[in-house]
Enzyme design. Structure first.
Site: not given
Ligand code: UD1
Ligand code: CA
Length: 457
Positions: A14, A21, A81-82, A105, A156, A352, A378
């Site tokens: 986004r 980001k 995923g996180t 972020d 979630e 410069k 001067n």
């Molecule tokens: C996540 C949380 C959510 C929380 C929110 C807060 C999970 C499943 N959900 O959702 O509960 O309320 O953050 O902002 O954790 N990232 C990786 N690798 C991946 C996926 C993500 O490094 O495979 C990093 C992203 O770069 C980002 C962070 O993890 O910095 C969060 O990922 P994002 O996709 O923004 O999670 P949300 O959907 O916001």
């Molecule tokens: Ca996020």
């Protein structure tokens, strides 16, 4: 040891950006730097950054930081995923570590927030503690589920029931885990959810089901955990950060005439009783002395400004300005300008790569490039240090107490010795000896009555 693991592998779709980001800037630092700074302030011993999308840009920008980078493989068919992101960094985690997990972020997080999280984590003897906050509009965030004994899990938004969606306590994405518990929890994650991802958030439920203590530390100020997903949110966060920085300097004794429109980067320092007018930008590693006046629209980058300097609507890059010197209006100091004390660099003067000694003046419309200028020199109106012959740059030297008349050209390399005097309008190509006058212009010829004859014929 306290270890900070920062998740920064996501793309940030986004943002609509060519850059990952977490590289977007707020008050002179990228988002990931802000997050790492907070972890440092909370006493973290090691920073582990999980990179994926745009990894080369992140790794090369911060190669000198001493961070550990772990690559999350990104691509078609790869898990996501996180939770999966955290798995990539586990080779750096020992069982007894306290692991702070942060998202790249959330650039408004502060060291004190993480200190409070750690304290709650330790005091409650939890194996996992999530940093949370209550939000009037929790849309998009994971919701924290409690029972009387502590946290039961996180759900979630996409996987939540209508009833769960009413919960206002949300997951910031920031956690503290015991290293060993984190290993166990990650092993229990699955991709059975709405997005088919390994959710780190599920690890709390996993641990709780094993009978472990899981807690949340609910922050009062939800601003600190704002997650940035778009340019609009980036600008909002930057404005908040900027106000914190500006408030800090006002409390330190600096007058900001218009604090809502003053842009001061995080590493800038400013002395007491300095007055800063509207729309001033102080960037990078800039240091401003005390009793300095900085007029509207000035931009100062990576520079050192002495006490009692006056700067009016000017631009100063990678330069030094000595005590009691005045700059501007509309002066331009380009990199490697070193202006002494009590100097005057006036309107439309460009400098410069030049050293200008104490008490010297270039009051108007000059270009001083690649020069060494002594004290009390001067430099008249419109003087040009002609430093470039079309192929190479050369340096000129003007010694103490020399006088360079208006509209003179000093063709480099040339040396004007002490007390040398260059007549106005001269184009100087040879050195001028100590105390000599040099005139290098066509002799004036006056023709009596010429104009009258010319117009009357
Ligand atoms: C996540 C949380 C959510 C929380 C929110 C807060 C999970 C499943 N959900 O959702 O509960 O309320 O953050 O902002 O954790 N990232 C990786 N690798 C991946 C996926 C993500 O490094 O495979 C990093 C992203 O770069 C980002 C962070 O993890 O910095 C969060 O990922 P994002 O996709 O923004 O999670 P949300 O959907 O916001
Ligand atoms: Ca996020």
């Amino acid at each position: 040891m306290i270890k900070a693991m920062i998740l920064a592998a996501g793309q940030g779709t986004r943002m609509k950006s060519q850059h990952p980001k977490v590289m977007h800037q707020i008050c002179g630092e990228s988002m990931v730097e802000w997050v790492a700074r907070a972890a440092d302030d909370a006493g973290s011993d090691e920073t582990i950054v999980i990179v994926g999308h745009g990894k080369d840009e992140i790794c090369s920008a911060y190669a000198q930081k001493g961070w550990q980078f772990c690559e999350q493989p990104i691509g078609e068919g790869m898990p996501y995923g996180t939770g999966y992101a955290v798995m990539q960094g586990m080779s750096f985690i020992n069982d007894e570590d306290e692991v702070l997990i942060l998202t790249g972020d959330t650039p408004l997080i502060e060291g004190s927030d993480l200190t409070s999280l750690l304290k709650k984590h330790r005091d409650s003897k939890a194996v996992a503690t999530v940093l949370s906050a209550k939000m009037k509009d929790p849309t998009g965030y994971g919701r924290i589920l409690h029972d009387t004994k502590g946290v039961v899990g996180i759900v979630e938004e996409r996987d939540a029931t209508a009833e769960e969606r009413l919960i206002q306590e949300i997951n910031s994405g920031i956690f503290c885990f015991q290293g060993k518990a984190l290993k166990i929890a990650l092993a229990g994650l699955t991709t059975e959810n709405a997005q088919g991802e390994y959710y780190l958030t599920d690890s709390l439920g996993v641990l709780r089901n094993l009978g472990e203590q899981v807690e949340s530390y609910c922050m009062k100020d939800a601003d600190h955990i704002r997650g940035i997903n778009s340019r609009v949110q980036l600008a909002e966060a930057a404005r908040i950060r900027q106000q914190w920085i500006n408030t800090y300097w006002m409390e330190e004794g600096v007058t900001l005439i218009d604090p809502l429109n003053t842009y001061i980067d995080v590493d800038v320092t400013i002395g007491q009783d300095t007055v800063i007018e509207a729309n001033v930008q102080l960037k990078g590693k800039t240091s401003i002395g005390s009793n300095v006046e900085i007029g509207a629209m000035s931009k100062i980058v990576d520079s050192t400004i002495g006490d009692e300097v006056t700067i009016d609507s000017s631009k100063i890059l990678e330069s030094e300005v000595g005590r009691k010197t005045t700059i501007g209006p509309y002066a331009y100091l380009r990199p490697k300008s070193r202006i002494g004390e009590g100097c005057r660099i006036g309107d439309f003067v460009e400098v410069k790569n030049a050293v200008i000694g104490n008490g010297s003046k270039a009051s108007h419309l000059s270009y001083v490039g690649d020069a060494i200028v002594g004290e009390r020199v001067n430099i008249g109106c419109g003087v040009v240090f002609v430093n470039y012959d079309g192929k190479k740059k050369s340096q000129s030297i003007v010694e103490d107490d020399a006088f360079i008349g208006s509209n003179a050209n000093l063709i480099a390399p040339v040396h004007i010795k002490k007390n040398g005097f260059v007549a106005a309008g001269s184009t100087i190509t040879r050195d001028v000896e100590e105390g000599d006058l040099s005139i290098a212009r066509a002799k004036q010829v006056n023709k009596a009555g010429w104009a009258e004859r010319f117009f009357n014929k």
